[in-house]
Each structure stands twice: as C-alpha cells, then as structure tokens.
Write an enzyme that holds these catalytic residues in place. Structure first.
Site, short mmCIF file in Angstrom:
data_model
loop_
_atom_site.label_atom_id
_atom_site.label_comp_id
_atom_site.label_asym_id
_atom_site.label_seq_id
_atom_site.Cartn_x
_atom_site.Cartn_y
_atom_site.Cartn_z
N PHE A 1 0.86 -1.18 0.00
CA PHE A 1 0.00 0.00 0.00
C PHE A 1 0.89 1.23 0.00
O PHE A 1 1.53 1.55 1.00
CB PHE A 1 -0.94 0.05 1.19
CG PHE A 1 -1.87 1.22 1.12
CD1 PHE A 1 -3.00 1.18 0.32
CD2 PHE A 1 -1.58 2.40 1.79
CE1 PHE A 1 -3.84 2.27 0.22
CE2 PHE A 1 -2.41 3.51 1.70
CZ PHE A 1 -3.56 3.44 0.90
N ASP B 1 9.51 2.86 1.96
CA ASP B 1 8.31 3.63 2.26
C ASP B 1 8.05 3.51 3.76
O ASP B 1 7.47 2.55 4.24
CB ASP B 1 7.13 3.09 1.46
CG ASP B 1 5.83 3.85 1.72
OD1 ASP B 1 5.75 4.56 2.74
OD2 ASP B 1 4.88 3.70 0.93
N LYS C 1 2.74 11.22 6.86
CA LYS C 1 1.89 11.02 8.03
C LYS C 1 2.41 11.72 9.28
O LYS C 1 2.19 12.90 9.46
CB LYS C 1 1.65 9.53 8.26
CG LYS C 1 0.82 8.89 7.13
CD LYS C 1 0.27 7.56 7.52
CE LYS C 1 -0.47 6.89 6.36
NZ LYS C 1 -1.68 7.60 5.93
#
Length: 401
Positions: free
Chosen positions: A141, A226, A255
């Site tokens: 993802f 990531d 984030k």
C-alpha cells in the site's frame, strides 16, 4: 433523529463514498482520546494510520503551528522562506542523508520517489530512456494515485482505474529469491514497506531487509523504503529499517511528519540521487510551506529526544505480550507487528474485522479492520499504560476471551 445520525446522513448525501467510516462523528480530541458530537469519549487505537503518533492536539505541535500562523503560512517555492533551510537540514540529518524534497501527502511522496528513481536510472545508471523498471511487493500500500494503483494488488484500489502505468514488477513480499530474479539491468529501484501496514501489519522474515539492501547495492539499484506508516517512532525506532541495521538509499516519509496538524511528506536521499532534479522538473505549490516546515521541525525535535521511540518499545512489548495471550483460545488466530503497532487476525467464528471494530466502538474503543478478518491496533505513542490496558480489556470482552 440524533445529531450523529443527522451528520452521517448529510455526509452520505453530499460526499463521494470512497470511505466506509464507523458510525460516529468526532467533534474534539486530546491525547489518545476523541469525543463525538454527543459528548461520548472514545480511546483512539488507530492514530490516523500513524499520522497522530504524538497524539491529538499535542501542545508542542499546536504551539509551533500557532506561532507560525501569526507570521506566514505560504509563499510557494517561488520564493525562499525562513523555515525551509532549517527544515531540510534537520530532516536530512535525522535520516543521515544530504537532501530533502518536500511534498504534502504520502502518495505525493511515493510519486516523487518513482520519478526520482526513473530519472536517476536514466541519468546516472544509464538505463535506456523509457525502459526503467521498479520492483515492488505484492499486497503493498503506497497510496491510491493513478500510478500507484498500477502496481497495487488490491482489487478495490486498482480495478476500473486503468489504463495502468507500465514499468513495475510485482514480487511476493519477503521473498528474496523472487526479488533477485526480478531485478534486471533496467531495474532502477526496489520500493518496499519495511512493514506492510494496510496488508495487516505484516513483518517480513528476519534478514529480509538486510538481504534487499545487499542485493540492491550489488546490482546498482536504489532501495527505497516507504516509511510513511512505519517510520517516525511507531515501531520503537525512528525508522523501521533500523531493526535490521539497514539504511536505504531513499526514505519516503509522511503522516507523522506533520504531527496530525498539517500534511507534510518528503523524499530524503543523498545528493547523488536527489541531485538529478533541475528547476521545473518537479514541484508542489504547498510542498515545504512555512507552516508545514514549522510543525515538522517540532516533530523532528521531539523525535531527537528518543522519548517516543522508547514509549513505543516499552508499551509495544506489553501490547504484544497481552495480544499473544489471546492466540489459540478460539478468538484470535495470529498477531503480528512491532512496537505500538499490531495486526490481529480474528477467528471468523467471532465475526469479521468490521464487526469487531463496530462492537469495540460501542464500548468506546476505535480500531480499523483490513482484509476481512484483521483489525489494526496503532494507538498514539502518548497513550498511557492504563488506557492501553483498558482498551485491551474491551477487546477481550468483545471476543469473549
């Protein structure tokens, strides 16, 4: 009709249905707790998918944002501003790298990393133009933009959004042999999550990340990690890659970098990688804006203390110890994760992940399901042990364990 029902009805009528939220409407939040429009409190055990690592309304971050709001919030990159150089310097130092390319969202950062790898491949490695390949892992993802869904194996994210962007090779996560076979002379990068969050908090086999690092170095391929969900304290280290002593060529961050206050993301690498960009080749109106830099600088300062990594380690050990007691009792089939981050597979006889999440919501605990029978637990790193134990007791109650 209740206030909650009115708000949900209005949202359903006037917003695209690209999410299926739990039926509550949050009005305020502080620390690890959120309060809905009717005054009911909920323990947040999701933390905005790690965007809220430092809790809701963290005073240091709010004060940093407020001070910057009074000065200047946006200039665009058409001009310099007085927080930009400091932000880039401090973030590069935190990562042990030389350069930073700031963006806003995690998906933007991934898109930027893809462009970076391709340009590096053509101008540094010497791959023929238009032939660059990037190897990714199944069940990844990395976002939901057009390019990113082109290398997703999630049918909900991918189906009916083609034609798809070429240039990606998908291999099983955790399989070094498959990865080695997929890397060719035209491969410019391997893009991986050190821990796959959306897939159910999947931790790769021991030695996998070290093997990826060795392979990419031998083949002259960039290793791009990531760390948008796994990074910035969540697993007990600043970066999840540190658990195997690995330093990738490229960090992809987001984030928690914005502290749950503003969207901040970045690609961080050395000069021989990010130095390929020239003016006009990539950009963002809001990327690296003064407000974002001010908040992110405070995040970096907080991480430098080691406090949050330490809390994630200590409370994470407690979390996993308690969750593993549920395995084999007929309620939980498996628990995975690292630090204050866990994927809990629910025995189908006890309900789906969505059903368990709804039952926990009724008891005042908020988690999120994924892949049918799994719930994800990722509370803010500021959560107290007492609140964590209370949340776990509600889980045991729902599972009848």
């Amino acid at each position: 009709m209740s206030t909650t029902a009115d708000a949900i009805r209005s949202a359903d009528a006037h917003s695209a249905h690209n999410y299926h939220p739990l039926p509550l409407v949050v009005a305020s939040a502080e620390g690890a707790w959120m309060t809905d429009v009717e005054g009911r409190r909920y323990l947040d055990m999701l933390a905005g998918y790690s965007a809220l690592n430092f809790g809701h309304g963290n005073r240091r971050l709010i004060d940093a944002a407020r001070a910057q709001l009074e000065r200047v919030t946006l200039t665009s990159r058409a001009f310099h501003h007085d927080r930009f150089a400091e932000f880039c310097t401090e973030l590069a130092a935190l990562c042990g790298k030389e350069m930073v390319l700031p963006m806003n969202t995690g998906a933007e950062a991934v898109e930027t990393a893809v462009k970076t790898a391709r340009k590096w491949g053509y101008e540094v490695k010497g791959v023929p133009d238009g032939h660059a390949k990037i190897v990714v892992a199944a069940d990844n993802f990395h976002g939901r933009t057009t390019t990113v869904v082109s290398f997703s194996t999630d049918h909900d994210a991918r189906d009916h959004f083609g034609p798809y962007t070429p240039g990606f090779e998908i291999v099983p996560y955790g399989d070094l042999t498959a990865l080695a076979h997929a890397v060719t002379e035209n491969t410019v990068a391997v893009l991986l999550e050190p821990i796959q969050g959306e897939a159910g908090v999947l931790v790769p086999p021991a030695g996998y990340l070290r093997g990826v690092r060795e392979l990419t170095r031998e083949r002259n391929v960039l290793f791009m990690a990531d760390e948008i969900q796994s990074g910035l304290g969540r697993t007990g280290r600043t970066f999840a890659c540190e658990h195997e002593g690995v330093v990738p060529d490229v960090y992809v961050l987001g984030k928690a970098l914005g502290g749950g206050v503003v969207p901040v993301s970045a690609v961080v690498a050395d000069r021989d990688v990010l130095g390929v960009f020239r003016p006009g080749q990539h950009g963002s109106t809001f990327g690296g804006n003064p407000l974002a830099c001010a908040v992110a600088l405070e995040v970096i300062a907080m991480l430098r203390t080691g406090e949050f990594q330490g809390r994630a380690t200590e409370l994470g050990e407690h979390l996993h110890r308690e969750l593993n007691l549920l395995v084999g009792g007929g309620a939980v089939t498996a628990v995975r994760g690292r630090g204050l981050w866990a994927g809990v597979d629910i025995d189908p006889s006890r309900g789906t992940g969505r059903e368990i999440s709804e039952k926990l919501m009724e008891l005042g605990v908020l988690v999120k399901d994924t892949h049918g029978s799994t719930i994800r637990i990722a509370p803010p790193l500021v959560i107290s042990k007492e609140d964590l134990d209370w949340g776990l007791s509600q889980l045991r109650s729902v599972l009848g364990a």
